[in-house]
Design an enzyme around this catalytic site. Structure first.
Site, PDB file in Angstrom:
ATOM      1  N   LEU A 104     129.561 101.675  10.282  1.00  8.72           N
ATOM      2  CA  LEU A 104     130.149 101.695  11.618  1.00  8.72           C
ATOM      3  C   LEU A 104     130.742 100.311  11.830  1.00  8.72           C
ATOM      4  CD1 LEU A 104     127.419 103.526  13.756  1.00  8.72           C
ATOM      5  CD2 LEU A 104     129.696 104.395  13.179  1.00  8.72           C
ATOM      6  N   ASP A 105     131.947 100.241  12.392  1.00 11.00           N
ATOM      7  CA  ASP A 105     132.575  98.938  12.529  1.00 11.00           C
ATOM      8  C   ASP A 105     131.926  98.126  13.652  1.00 11.00           C
ATOM      9  OD1 ASP A 105     133.794  99.615  15.004  1.00 11.00           O
ATOM     10  OD2 ASP A 105     135.544 100.450  13.997  1.00 11.00           O
ATOM     11  N   LEU A 106     132.387  96.892  13.790  1.00 13.27           N
ATOM     12  CA  LEU A 106     131.765  95.926  14.703  1.00 13.27           C
ATOM     13  C   LEU A 106     131.590  96.464  16.117  1.00 13.27           C
ATOM     14  CD1 LEU A 106     130.853  92.908  15.077  1.00 13.27           C
ATOM     15  CD2 LEU A 106     133.214  92.438  15.751  1.00 13.27           C
ATOM     16  N   SER A 108     131.718  99.648  17.135  1.00 14.55           N
ATOM     17  CA  SER A 108     131.205 101.014  17.228  1.00 14.55           C
ATOM     18  C   SER A 108     129.684 100.980  17.304  1.00 14.55           C
ATOM     19  CB  SER A 108     131.660 101.838  16.021  1.00 14.55           C
ATOM     20  OG  SER A 108     133.070 101.946  15.991  1.00 14.55           O
TER      21      SER A 108
END
Length: 255
Positions: A104-106, A108
């Site tokens: 999951l990106d920063l 999210s």
């Protein structure tokens, strides 16, 4: 014993992913019987004296998987070159060394699966399993029926093809819209790119399920292990991967 690539064995032992193992080898951080490896193509059977960063390869454990509620502001990596806070720096201290299944990106948040088995992570991440990922997403703008229909057909952005996405419009709040979107591929920043293609800005993104596993009522930062029978029933049915048998193979390789 049947031999396999050293990076694959390291992944099976839960040290890291195969890609990360190959990087460690190229950096000269892996020794086999006292010899520093220079290529990840080296074949081993698990009976060798293998050191990673000067430490023996961990004894293979039973495959274990945890649900983790990733908060916003953490990056899904073990080490960040920009010194941003990472998921793995913020896990409970009593957790063994784990890797993530996907990312999951920063900015999210939501469900992130963690495991001690690198090969198992690779299997679950592989697109051939077609595991669905479901997200609750808030966008600035109006998600029209035309946009929903187009996403359901599949979309091409900058020559990259994105598989059909299932979108349900949940509610509108002023200039914002909440949607539930289901993906079957999970390309890098896929939802954000899809929304941007239609002039929509994602202001919040929460993953609520990965395959059969749900975020449920996990609080941000909380971790909960998926117990053996539930794990075997769910994963075996969808992937054909047998947790117990794979764990036995991993142990046999190191005995």
């Amino acid at each position: 014993m049947e031999k396999e690539r050293i990076a694959k064995l390291m992944a099976r032992a839960g040290v890291c992913s195969r890609r990360a193992a190959e990087q460690l080898i190229m950096e000269g951080k892996v020794k086999v019987n006292g010899v520093v490896l220079t290529t990840p193509a080296t074949l081993v059977d698990g009976t060798e004296n293998i050191l990673v960063n000067g430490k023996p390869l961990p004894t293979a454990e039973k495959t274990r998987v945890w649900r983790y509620h990733k908060p916003r502001g953490l990056i899904t990596t073990h080490k960040d070159e920009k010194n941003r806070p990472t998921v793995f720096e913020n896990l409970p201290l009593d957790l063994p060394r784990v890797i993530s299944i996907g990312r999951l990106d920063l900015n999210s948040e939501g469900l992130l699966l963690l495991t001690n088995d690198g090969n198992f992570a690779r299997i679950l991440e592989h697109p051939s399993n077609e595991w669905s990922r479901r997200y609750r997403v808030r966008v600035h703008g109006d998600v029209t029926p035309e946009i929903v229909a187009q996403l359901a057909k599949g979309t091409t952005i900058d020559r990259i093809k994105y598989a059909p996405a299932e979108v349900i419009v949940d509610k509108k709040q002023g200039t914002n819209t909440w949607i539930t979107i289901t993906l079957h591929e999970g390309k890098n920043r896929e939802i954000r790119k899809l929304m941007e293609a239609f002039g929509l800005n994602v202001t919040r993104l929460i993953r609520i399920s990965y395959g059969p596993f749900q975020l449920g009522n996990l609080a941000p930062g909380e971790v909960s292990e998926i117990r053996g029978k539930i794990l075997q029933d769910q994963v075996g049915a969808l992937t054909g991967y047998t947790v117990e048998k794979q764990s036995e193979k991993r142990k046999a390789k190191q005995e």
